[in-house]
Enzyme design. Structure first.
Site, PDB file in Angstrom:
ATOM      1  N   GLY A   1       0.960  -1.221  -0.052  1.00  0.00           N
ATOM      2  CA  GLY A   1      -0.043   0.111  -0.036  1.00  0.00           C
ATOM      3  C   GLY A   1       0.807   1.346  -0.138  1.00  0.00           C
ATOM      4  O   GLY A   1       0.366   2.421   0.410  1.00  0.00           O
ATOM      5  N   GLY A   2       2.009   1.201  -0.580  1.00  0.00           N
ATOM      6  CA  GLY A   2       2.731   2.179  -0.672  1.00  0.00           C
ATOM      7  C   GLY A   2       3.361   2.934   0.562  1.00  0.00           C
ATOM      8  O   GLY A   2       3.805   4.243   0.710  1.00  0.00           O
TER       9      GLY A   2
ATOM     10  N   SER B   1       4.628  -5.512  -2.756  1.00  0.00           N
ATOM     11  CA  SER B   1       4.688  -4.068  -2.883  1.00  0.00           C
ATOM     12  C   SER B   1       5.537  -3.196  -1.733  1.00  0.00           C
ATOM     13  O   SER B   1       6.492  -3.797  -1.375  1.00  0.00           O
ATOM     14  CB  SER B   1       3.356  -3.311  -3.032  1.00  0.00           C
ATOM     15  OG  SER B   1       3.548  -2.278  -3.979  1.00  0.00           O
TER      16      SER B   1
END
Length: 521
Positions: free
Chosen positions: A129-130, A215
């Site tokens: 989720g960055g 991610s």
């Protein structure tokens, strides 16, 4: 691939054999801080919302995670803890936690163990989720299906955005290490400490912990490998798309501090005492206006004693088996050419704008000889520069450091059409994050897509590779295509995960070497 049906049958039999868990209908475990009571789901004991650090609120905002206060009696662990403060950034996130709060340092455990003496392998999964969004309650990370494969599974909440990565000269001055930021990464390290101390009580083996993530979660795995705070707390690592070596890389502390000063000016206050008094929801709104992605990872002097590139270059990272890779369509060609029609002319203009004096060399390596080739070539370049290269760099540097067990994959299975009543999916490859439900065995928990038998086949293959690796440090096992490590040649071994899973020799080294030269790290 003829053995795949046998593999699926074996998985079903194995599930039935281990699906007993703790015998209590309301299982109880004594942790280092007190007794927790979970729930039983057909033999899997589930414990939700267990605190692994003190609530980072009030004077503990922007401080390293502190020890949990012990409790007496029995603490219910039947609901997910609050998710970290965040705005709705990504449309594919579904949360099962019922609240959002600065008080968010909780984790969840799914265990198939019959007793604490089982000593099962452990998976600790960090969400993506960055570093601005995500939660351990998301269905795609659910640990029950992994538990049915004999894995004690853990998901971890950690601080995000302004709360997890805010650096400021005043914060650096008050810290014992003269640095600031990286609180979210320190949260993860604290969770690993909790696992090391407590997971045996849940039937897990603290010497067989695998950390994994996708991610930002994958970037987190690479970061934990580089940090002395996590030294000795895990035995293997899985990275799905991304590393700190090229995606959301660490910046010098001075850069992070300067951004912190710039943000403070927008709040109308400057003293740390006053910044800490700003209500969490108001602070979140101010950060969203400022830009939540502007609070980067820093070389803070504690979590990172020096730049992660240098840590990996000198071979000082955790020397553990690594399984990592990325997806075939991490980014679309539109990320490069925008709304222009994908032609050789529009592609060249986009590359020239993005790479300036390096454009000629980029066009030679990422070469599109016709308009028909542009879409794929631009997709490759966009995906590489977004996240593919950084994952390659991680694998490459870890291999050069002498690790003998490094396995690389390319996930290529496109997701199927959306369910009836929704428009068809148009993805031509595996988009960013598409593999998560497959790897965790959670296709049934996502009702957005019209999963087909082939999707379940791919899920069995990918999850079994993961289970084998979590269990032994080697993904190979019965009924699976043989997956050797990357080897020592330039054209490394690469497992393509798809409906026709197969090993190939990667021929794209020129792409990554070019991006590596331009990185100048």
């Amino acid at each position: 691939m003829k053995l795949i049906p046998a593999l699926i049958a074996c998985v079903i039999v194995c599930n039935a054999a281990i699906a007993q868990g703790f015998s209590d209908s309301e299982p109880r475990v004594k942790t280092a801080n007190g007794i927790v009571e979970g729930v039983n789901s057909s033999g899997i004991s589930i414990f939700k919302g267990m605190p692994y650090a003190a609530p980072p609120v009030g004077p503990l905002r922007w401080r390293e995670p502190q020890a949990v206060k012990s409790w007496t009696g029995i603490r219910k662990a039947d609901r997910f803890g609050s998710r970290a403060m965040q705005t709705q950034v990504f449309g594919d996130m579904v949360f099962r936690s019922d609240s959002i709060s600065e008080d968010c340092l909780y984790l969840n455990v799914w265990t198939p163990a019959k007793s604490p003496s089982d000593r099962l392998p452990v998976l600790v999964y960090f969400y993506g989720g960055g570093f601005v969004a995500g939660d351990g309650s998301e269905p795609r990370y659910d640990g029950e299906n992994m538990a049915r494969k004999g894995i004690v599974s853990v998901t971890v909440n950690y601080r995000l955005g302004i709360f997890g990565f805010y650096a400021h000269p005043g914060l650096s001055k008050e810290s014992t290490h003269q640095g600031s930021g990286n609180y979210g990464l320190m949260d993860q390290a604290a969770a690993l400490q909790w696992v090391n101390k407590n997971i045996a009580a849940f039937g897990g083996d603290p010497s067989k912990v695998t950390i994994a993530g996708e991610s930002a979660g994958s970037i987190s795995v690479s970061a934990q490998m580089a940090s002395p705070l996590s030294k000795g707390l895990f035995a293997r690592a899985i990275g799905e798309s991304g590393s700190v070596l090229g995606t959301l890389s660490a910046v010098p502390l001075s850069v992070g501090e300067q951004r912190g000063v710039e943000f403070a000016k927008t709040t109308g206050v400057s003293a740390l005492e006053d910044l800490r008094k700003i209500p969490a929801d108001k602070l979140l709104a101010l950060a969203a206006t400022f830009n939540p992605f502007r609070f980067p990872i820093t070389v803070d002097g504690r979590f990172f004693p020096k730049d992660p590139f240098e840590i990996f270059r000198q071979g000082e990272q955790a020397k553990v088996p690594l399984l990592a890779g990325w997806n075939s369509q991490e980014m679309s060609y539109q990320a490069l050419v925008g709304n222009e029609k994908p032609t050789v002319e529009s592609y060249k203009k986009a590359v020239q704008k993005a790479y300036g004096e390096n454009a000629t060399e980029v066009l030679q390596v990422y070469q599109a000889a016709s308009d028909q080739q542009v879409e794929q070539v631009a997709t490759d370049l966009a995906g590489d520069r977004f996240i593919g290269f950084s994952t390659w760099k991680w694998i490459s540097m870890h291999r050069k450091a002498g690790s003998k067990q490094v396995y690389r994959y390319l996930y290529a299975r496109p997701r199927p059409a959306l369910r009836k009543g929704k428009p068809d999916a148009t993805d031509k490859g595996a988009v960013h994050s598409a593999e998560i439900e497959y790897a965790m065995g959670n296709l049934p928990l996502n009702n957005v897509f019209d999963w087909q038998p082939e999707d379940y086949k791919v899920s069995v293959i990918l999850q079994t590779y993961f289970v084998n690796f979590i269990s032994t440090g080697d993904p190979n096992g019965f009924g699976l295509p043989l997956w050797p490590d990357v080897g020592t040649s330039e054209n490394v071994n690469l497992m393509v995960i798809d409906s026709d899973t197969k090993l190939i020799q990667d021929k794209n080294a020129a792409r990554y070497n070019l991006l590596d030269r331009m990185l100048k790290k």
